[in-house]
Design a protein around this motif. Structure first.
Motif, PDB file in Angstrom:
ATOM      1  N   ASN A  58       0.795  -1.087  -0.117  1.00 13.74           N
ATOM      2  CA  ASN A  58      -0.028   0.046   0.094  1.00 13.74           C
ATOM      3  C   ASN A  58       0.856   1.256  -0.099  1.00 13.74           C
ATOM      4  O   ASN A  58       1.497   1.339   0.754  1.00 13.74           O
ATOM      5  CB  ASN A  58      -0.822  -0.003   1.238  1.00 13.74           C
ATOM      6  N   ALA A  59       0.858   2.226  -1.002  1.00 11.74           N
ATOM      7  CA  ALA A  59       1.504   3.255  -1.129  1.00 11.74           C
ATOM      8  C   ALA A  59       1.269   4.348  -0.040  1.00 11.74           C
ATOM      9  O   ALA A  59       2.283   4.841   0.545  1.00 11.74           O
ATOM     10  CB  ALA A  59       1.400   3.964  -2.492  1.00 11.74           C
ATOM     11  N   VAL A  60       0.040   4.349   0.705  1.00 13.52           N
ATOM     12  CA  VAL A  60      -0.168   5.261   1.604  1.00 13.52           C
ATOM     13  C   VAL A  60       0.508   4.599   3.110  1.00 13.52           C
ATOM     14  O   VAL A  60       1.325   5.560   3.854  1.00 13.52           O
ATOM     15  CB  VAL A  60      -1.588   5.442   2.016  1.00 13.52           C
ATOM     16  N   TRP A  61       0.658   3.457   3.187  1.00  8.06           N
ATOM     17  CA  TRP A  61       1.410   2.807   4.286  1.00  8.06           C
ATOM     18  C   TRP A  61       2.921   2.851   4.170  1.00  8.06           C
ATOM     19  O   TRP A  61       3.513   3.223   5.246  1.00  8.06           O
ATOM     20  CB  TRP A  61       1.140   1.397   4.305  1.00  8.06           C
ATOM     21  N   ILE A  62       3.597   2.953   2.804  1.00 11.64           N
ATOM     22  CA  ILE A  62       4.780   3.153   2.605  1.00 11.64           C
ATOM     23  C   ILE A  62       5.105   4.564   2.873  1.00 11.64           C
ATOM     24  O   ILE A  62       6.313   4.860   3.549  1.00 11.64           O
ATOM     25  CB  ILE A  62       5.274   3.071   1.131  1.00 11.64           C
ATOM     26  N   VAL A  63       4.441   5.592   2.417  1.00 15.26           N
ATOM     27  CA  VAL A  63       4.590   7.047   2.810  1.00 15.26           C
ATOM     28  C   VAL A  63       4.402   7.589   4.099  1.00 15.26           C
ATOM     29  O   VAL A  63       5.170   8.037   4.805  1.00 15.26           O
ATOM     30  CB  VAL A  63       3.725   7.862   2.021  1.00 15.26           C
ATOM     31  N   MET A  64       3.339   6.922   4.634  1.00 13.20           N
ATOM     32  CA  MET A  64       2.887   7.480   6.050  1.00 13.20           C
ATOM     33  C   MET A  64       2.684   6.612   7.253  1.00 13.20           C
ATOM     34  O   MET A  64       2.789   6.878   8.446  1.00 13.20           O
ATOM     35  CB  MET A  64       1.299   8.173   5.966  1.00 13.20           C
ATOM     36  N   GLY A  65       3.060   5.207   6.980  1.00 13.78           N
ATOM     37  CA  GLY A  65       3.082   4.240   7.743  1.00 13.78           C
ATOM     38  C   GLY A  65       1.634   3.883   8.367  1.00 13.78           C
ATOM     39  O   GLY A  65       1.609   3.293   9.463  1.00 13.78           O
ATOM     40  N   LYS A  66       0.508   4.292   7.845  1.00 16.24           N
ATOM     41  CA  LYS A  66      -0.852   4.276   7.938  1.00 16.24           C
ATOM     42  C   LYS A  66      -1.633   3.215   6.961  1.00 16.24           C
ATOM     43  O   LYS A  66      -1.203   3.256   6.051  1.00 16.24           O
ATOM     44  CB  LYS A  66      -1.406   5.651   8.164  1.00 16.24           C
ATOM     45  N   GLY A  67      -2.699   2.534   7.465  1.00 12.60           N
ATOM     46  CA  GLY A  67      -3.348   1.840   6.798  1.00 12.60           C
ATOM     47  C   GLY A  67      -2.976   0.393   6.753  1.00 12.60           C
ATOM     48  O   GLY A  67      -1.770  -0.056   7.026  1.00 12.60           O
ATOM     49  N   PRO A  68      -3.520  -0.507   5.881  1.00  8.46           N
ATOM     50  CA  PRO A  68      -3.007  -1.833   5.757  1.00  8.46           C
ATOM     51  C   PRO A  68      -1.702  -1.694   4.993  1.00  8.46           C
ATOM     52  O   PRO A  68      -1.598  -0.968   4.133  1.00  8.46           O
ATOM     53  CB  PRO A  68      -4.150  -2.554   4.922  1.00  8.46           C
ATOM     54  N   THR A  69      -0.969  -2.725   5.195  1.00  5.47           N
ATOM     55  CA  THR A  69       0.434  -2.859   4.500  1.00  5.47           C
ATOM     56  C   THR A  69       0.237  -3.400   3.029  1.00  5.47           C
ATOM     57  O   THR A  69       0.927  -2.847   2.455  1.00  5.47           O
ATOM     58  CB  THR A  69       1.299  -4.113   5.289  1.00  5.47           C
ATOM     59  N   LYS A  70      -0.724  -4.285   2.671  1.00  3.71           N
ATOM     60  CA  LYS A  70      -0.718  -4.493   1.354  1.00  3.71           C
ATOM     61  C   LYS A  70      -1.963  -3.837   0.793  1.00  3.71           C
ATOM     62  O   LYS A  70      -3.044  -3.582   1.474  1.00  3.71           O
ATOM     63  CB  LYS A  70      -0.947  -5.836   1.221  1.00  3.71           C
ATOM     64  N   ALA A  71      -1.785  -3.313  -0.660  1.00  4.80           N
ATOM     65  CA  ALA A  71      -2.915  -2.789  -1.295  1.00  4.80           C
ATOM     66  C   ALA A  71      -4.245  -3.468  -1.668  1.00  4.80           C
ATOM     67  O   ALA A  71      -3.898  -4.707  -1.957  1.00  4.80           O
ATOM     68  CB  ALA A  71      -2.600  -2.208  -2.529  1.00  4.80           C
ATOM     69  N   ALA A  72      -5.285  -3.259  -1.012  1.00  2.64           N
ATOM     70  CA  ALA A  72      -6.389  -4.046  -1.406  1.00  2.64           C
ATOM     71  C   ALA A  72      -6.631  -4.159  -2.993  1.00  2.64           C
ATOM     72  O   ALA A  72      -7.163  -5.091  -3.480  1.00  2.64           O
ATOM     73  CB  ALA A  72      -7.812  -3.555  -0.579  1.00  2.64           C
ATOM     74  N   ILE A  73      -6.427  -3.022  -3.724  1.00  2.00           N
ATOM     75  CA  ILE A  73      -6.462  -2.876  -5.094  1.00  2.00           C
ATOM     76  C   ILE A  73      -5.359  -2.288  -5.566  1.00  2.00           C
ATOM     77  O   ILE A  73      -4.603  -1.597  -4.900  1.00  2.00           O
ATOM     78  CB  ILE A  73      -7.698  -1.952  -5.438  1.00  2.00           C
ATOM     79  N   PHE A  74      -4.879  -2.390  -6.818  1.00  6.99           N
ATOM     80  CA  PHE A  74      -3.786  -1.856  -7.508  1.00  6.99           C
ATOM     81  C   PHE A  74      -4.130  -0.328  -8.363  1.00  6.99           C
ATOM     82  O   PHE A  74      -3.884  -0.250  -9.354  1.00  6.99           O
ATOM     83  CB  PHE A  74      -3.156  -2.641  -8.394  1.00  6.99           C
ATOM     84  N   ASP A  75      -4.948   0.254  -7.506  1.00  4.03           N
ATOM     85  CA  ASP A  75      -5.167   1.442  -8.199  1.00  4.03           C
ATOM     86  C   ASP A  75      -4.168   2.625  -7.984  1.00  4.03           C
ATOM     87  O   ASP A  75      -3.245   2.354  -6.811  1.00  4.03           O
ATOM     88  CB  ASP A  75      -6.600   2.248  -7.447  1.00  4.03           C
ATOM     89  N   ASP A  76      -4.082   3.571  -8.515  1.00  2.00           N
ATOM     90  CA  ASP A  76      -2.890   4.680  -8.274  1.00  2.00           C
ATOM     91  C   ASP A  76      -3.597   5.620  -7.094  1.00  2.00           C
ATOM     92  O   ASP A  76      -4.646   6.186  -7.339  1.00  2.00           O
ATOM     93  CB  ASP A  76      -2.960   5.522  -9.519  1.00  2.00           C
TER      94      ASP A  76
END
Length: 244
Positions: A58-76
């Protein structure tokens, strides 16, 4: 969890090398090393998007450390316009179990005519703006864009060293009022008269500049650089209009 720990988690779980991760993110191996050591404590969303697309984190997790580790969908996950509630109620969104996307509201008042000035390689003057805030070398071309920098301008992209970030025929939105940081794209004017679009890699022991599609690194003494401006993002040619 720090950025260093998140990057280490991705490498450990995927069993990939730092070189492969760097290629997916669109950065150098040295940048990945600096993420791991903590020398660089933040990561741009566009780099995180590349990692998400390649490995599913999950890009949001990578940037902020928040949310699920893996992306539920591969959307931008980059900013998208807010969807009106009546078309997609908030309740429906919550039931999907998907990460909350980053959103923004575009303010049309921020859009204005930004002029096209010169060329990205040669043709740009030593000084872009006069004391009367008139752009030197401005053409009859412009684009309606949003920028908080009153001295922002566009310049055509020439050459292929910055593919895929900047492609020949596109334009670069330059914002002189923003101080460039490491890994930013910059428009650099040399005392020799040459002007180039590059990535800012280092300011230590001179100014080191690199490209996206080759490994060649250019090093210049600070005195050899007339000016260096921050580039916000590329602009497609279809956005360019002419007063003629």
């Amino acid at each position: 969890m720090t950025l260093s720990e998140r990057i280490r988690t991705i490498l450990d779980e995927t069993k990939v090398e730092a070189t492969a991760l760097a290629k997916a993110a669109g950065v150098t191996k040295g940048t990945v090393s600096q993420w791991l050591t903590g020398d660089i404590k933040s990561i741009k969303l566009e780099y995180a998007v590349g990692i998400q697309e390649a490995y599913g984190y999950n890009a949001v997790w990578i940037v902020m450390g928040k949310g699920p580790t893996k992306a539920a969908i591969f959307d931008d996950p980059r900013p998208k316009p807010v969807v009106p509630p009546q078309k997609k109620p908030r309740k429906e969104k919550a039931e999907t179990g998907e990460p909350t996307p980053l959103t923004y509201i575009a303010n049309v008042q921020n859009y204005r005519e930004i002029p096209v000035v010169g060329r990205a390689q040669g043709g740009l003057p030593d000084r872009i703006w006069t004391d009367g805030d008139y752009p030197v070398g401005a053409t009859e071309q412009f684009a309606q864009l949003a920028s908080a920098d009153p001295q922002a301008f566009l310049t055509p992209v020439v050459g292929d060293s910055m593919i895929p970030r900047f492609n020949p025929g596109e334009f670069a939105l330059v914002e002189p009022g923003t101080e460039p940081e490491l890994e930013d794209d910059v428009l650099v004017r040399l005392n020799t008269g040459e002007t180039m679009i590059k990535r800012l890699l280092s300011r230590r022991q001179g100014i080191r500049l690199g490209s996206y599609n080759d490994s060649e690194v250019f090093t210049f003494e600070k005195e050899a650089v007339t000016w260096m401006y921050y580039i916000a993002h590329p602009v497609p040619a279809r956005k360019i209009k002419s007063r003629l």
